[in-house]
Write a protein that holds these residues in place. Structure first.
Motif, PDB file in Angstrom:
ATOM      1  N   ASN A   1       0.831  -1.213   0.000  1.00  0.00           N
ATOM      2  CA  ASN A   1       0.000   0.000   0.000  1.00  0.00           C
ATOM      3  C   ASN A   1       0.863   1.260   0.000  1.00  0.00           C
ATOM      4  N   ASP A   2       2.009   1.175  -0.679  1.00  0.00           N
ATOM      5  CA  ASP A   2       2.964   2.283  -0.710  1.00  0.00           C
ATOM      6  C   ASP A   2       2.289   3.601  -1.088  1.00  0.00           C
ATOM      7  N   PRO A   3       2.349   4.604  -0.195  1.00  0.00           N
ATOM      8  CA  PRO A   3       1.749   5.909  -0.524  1.00  0.00           C
ATOM      9  C   PRO A   3       2.581   6.713  -1.518  1.00  0.00           C
ATOM     10  N   GLY A   4       3.722   6.182  -1.957  1.00  0.00           N
ATOM     11  CA  GLY A   4       4.548   6.885  -2.942  1.00  0.00           C
ATOM     12  C   GLY A   4       5.501   7.859  -2.277  1.00  0.00           C
ATOM     13  N   PRO A   5       6.345   8.515  -3.075  1.00  0.00           N
ATOM     14  CA  PRO A   5       7.340   9.416  -2.515  1.00  0.00           C
ATOM     15  C   PRO A   5       6.681  10.576  -1.760  1.00  0.00           C
ATOM     16  N   ALA A   6       7.329  10.966  -0.668  1.00  0.00           N
ATOM     17  CA  ALA A   6       6.781  12.055   0.144  1.00  0.00           C
ATOM     18  C   ALA A   6       7.090  13.398  -0.498  1.00  0.00           C
ATOM     19  N   GLU A   7       6.154  14.325  -0.317  1.00  0.00           N
ATOM     20  CA  GLU A   7       6.425  15.690  -0.736  1.00  0.00           C
ATOM     21  C   GLU A   7       6.951  16.472   0.474  1.00  0.00           C
ATOM     22  N   ARG A   8       7.897  17.381   0.230  1.00  0.00           N
ATOM     23  CA  ARG A   8       8.392  18.234   1.317  1.00  0.00           C
ATOM     24  C   ARG A   8       7.930  19.659   1.066  1.00  0.00           C
ATOM     25  N   LEU A   9       7.259  20.182   2.058  1.00  0.00           N
ATOM     26  CA  LEU A   9       6.620  21.478   1.898  1.00  0.00           C
ATOM     27  C   LEU A   9       7.047  22.329   3.073  1.00  0.00           C
ATOM     28  N   ASP A  10       7.603  23.544   2.785  1.00  0.00           N
ATOM     29  CA  ASP A  10       7.921  24.292   3.995  1.00  0.00           C
ATOM     30  C   ASP A  10       6.663  24.948   4.538  1.00  0.00           C
ATOM     31  N   TYR A  11       6.702  25.198   5.841  1.00  0.00           N
ATOM     32  CA  TYR A  11       5.530  25.658   6.604  1.00  0.00           C
ATOM     33  C   TYR A  11       4.874  26.859   5.926  1.00  0.00           C
TER      34      TYR A  11
END
Lengths: 318, 187
Positions: free
Chosen positions: A134-144
């Motif tokens: 159930n891999d959610p895929g690569p994470a996104e990095r978002l600054d605050y």
């Protein structure tokens, strides 16, 4: 007869929890991170005004049930333990709901020489590895700041309290009570920004306001930010990590500020962890650490919709 | 005045907001990792029935609404008010049309029901989930139609009209679910 004796978690969920725990231990064994255990009952408590410790009476006086194993783990690090992790039952008074149980499982680990970005890589590897099929895929990095611009339409560092409260109202939030600036940011983060994050995907939010540093070190800049991140799976917050503050004086000042806020808000006065301050004085190696809520992770891994479904016996059945 | 802290919030709790009594339908505890905790609640205005959402800071408190559900016996109506009595104390209460609303069509004199009092004044009347009432008027069933499972309207002794199977006759007593207004069985 009441049915309260019966477990809330199905046999499948009990097995899914066991598999998750085995997966975590295999992950860290493969990376040479040492499993440790530290006391649940401490003379000192978390000073964080947003956390309330449960208290246990013992034959040698009151002890506080830990809200996370952070302080004793940092004492181990200062004593030269090297990379460590712990799977701990922790306790937070008054936190009960769909995603909260006052007693819950936390995975906490520390990596020497890592900053928060390198630790985010490792958190992502662990979570995606456990999710497997159930891999959610690569994470996104978002600054605050970017997360707020994108999902709430404002700059969280520049907006006034009036603008923050107007933004909440625009999003249909009818709030009654008084909030300070960070309180409004928390309201918008939990009810506007996080619900806007892509469903079923991993998102790291990092670069928090300096006023929300908790135990993270500060990164100079305009504005200065805290070296802190949070992982969300969809809108659900799973983990909170820091490039750890190692300055004993700064730590003592933050404890003192927490206690002032506690006093101003009429919250219980709590004893500060002197052992932690002494350990920082002796020298905490440069490290990053993170705490990940295992019950919530299990909810995401199994599609459970209430935390009671992943606990053998939730608070009301305990 | 009694107050409830957000930690006591749960569905069914009666609170006072802006002068009106509300009942909590849903309570969600929302807390970001390191910050302020909130309680997001869905509430129903007990006067208007309107449902709305509101967010409180966890730890804040809200005034309790002096709302009490009391078992009472329906006595009679004088055309303007409907009169109810607490059997143990003989204490009587008069409810207006807004409070009795739809409930009254399921109640005949002497029947028990729940009257919700707000500051001692009837706010709402709820009939029992099931009532047993006699049919005062309905057309005779048509022979042979029973197999089709057809229904026909029947007027009950309280004036309520329910759909009953064709084999049910005038003068019979039937059991009705007041939540759905549906016929359950003959008694």
């Amino acid at each position: 007869m009441s049915e309260d004796w019966y477990p809330g978690a199905s046999p499948d969920l009990l097995r899914a929890r066991a598999a998750m725990l085995a997966g975590i231990r295999a992950f860290f064994a493969g990376r040479g991170v040492l499993e440790v255990e530290t006391p649940m009952l401490s003379r000192a408590a978390a000073t964080d005004p947003a956390l309330e410790s449960l208290v246990a009476g013992t034959d040698t006086g009151y002890r506080y049930l830990h809200t996370s194993p952070e302080f004793p783990m940092k004492r181990l690090l200062a004593a030269g333990s090297g990379d460590i992790y712990q799977i701990a039952r922790v306790f937070r008074a008054g936190e009960a709901g769909r995603y909260h149980n006052p007693e819950f499982s936390l995975l906490e680990w520390y990596r020497l020489g890592f900053d928060e970005h390198r630790l985010m890589d490792e958190v992502e590897a662990l979570v995606r590895g456990l999710a497997a099929a159930n891999d959610p895929g690569p994470a996104e990095r978002l600054d605050y700041a970017e997360a707020f611009r994108r999902h709430a339409g404002l700059d969280p560092f520049a907006a006034t309290v009036a603008e923050l409260s107007a933004c909440a109202a625009d999003h249909g939030i009818v709030f009654s009570g008084e909030l300070d600036r960070d309180g409004w940011l928390d309201l918008l983060m939990s009810q506007v920004v996080a619900p806007g994050l892509p469903a079923g995907r991993l998102t790291f939010i990092h670069g928090y306001p300096a006023s929300q540093a908790a135990l993270a070190r500060l990164r100079p800049g305009d504005p200065p930010t805290a070296a802190r991140f949070e992982l969300h799976w969809g809108s659900l917050e799973l983990a909170n990590g820091f490039h750890e503050l190692s300055d004993a004086d700064e730590q003592a000042a933050r404890f003192a500020r927490d206690l002032e806020i506690r006093q101003a808000r009429g919250l219980p006065e709590v004893p500060v962890d002197r052992h932690l301050l002494a350990a920082l004085q002796a020298g905490l190696p440069d490290c990053a650490g993170v705490a990940l809520g295992l019950d919530r992770l299990l909810m995401c891994l199994t599609g459970a919709t209430h935390i009671d479904q992943v606990l053998a016996f939730a608070w009301d059945k305990a | 005045m009694a107050n409830y802290s957000t930690s006591e919030f749960k569905s069914g709790l009666k609170i006072l907001m802006d002068g009106d009594p509300y009942v909590i339908i849903e309570n969600e505890f929302v807390k970001p990792g390191k910050g302020q905790a909130f309680n997001r609640v869905k509430v129903r205005n007990l006067k208007t029935g309107r449902v709305l959402e509101k967010t409180f800071k966890s730890g804040d408190s809200v005034e309790a609404a002096d709302v009490m559900d009391t078992n009472m016996q329906y006595l009679y109506t004088d055309g303007e008010f409907w009169h109810f009595m607490v059997p143990d104390t003989f204490e009587q209460h008069a409810a207006g049309e807004a409070a009795v609303a739809d409930a009254i069509k399921w109640l005949k004199e002497q029947d028990m029901c729940v009257v919700t009092l707000w500051n001692g004044v009837p706010l709402a009347v709820s009939p029992p989930n099931f009532v047993e009432l006699t049919i005062t008027q309905c057309d005779p069933g048509v022979r042979g139609d029973t197999a089709q499972g057809g229904t026909k309207p029947a007027t009950l002794e309280t004036g309520a009209v329910v759909k009953v199977p064709l084999f049910v006759e005038e003068g019979e007593k039937v059991r009705v679910d007041t939540r759905t207004g549906e016929y359950v069985s003959r008694v």
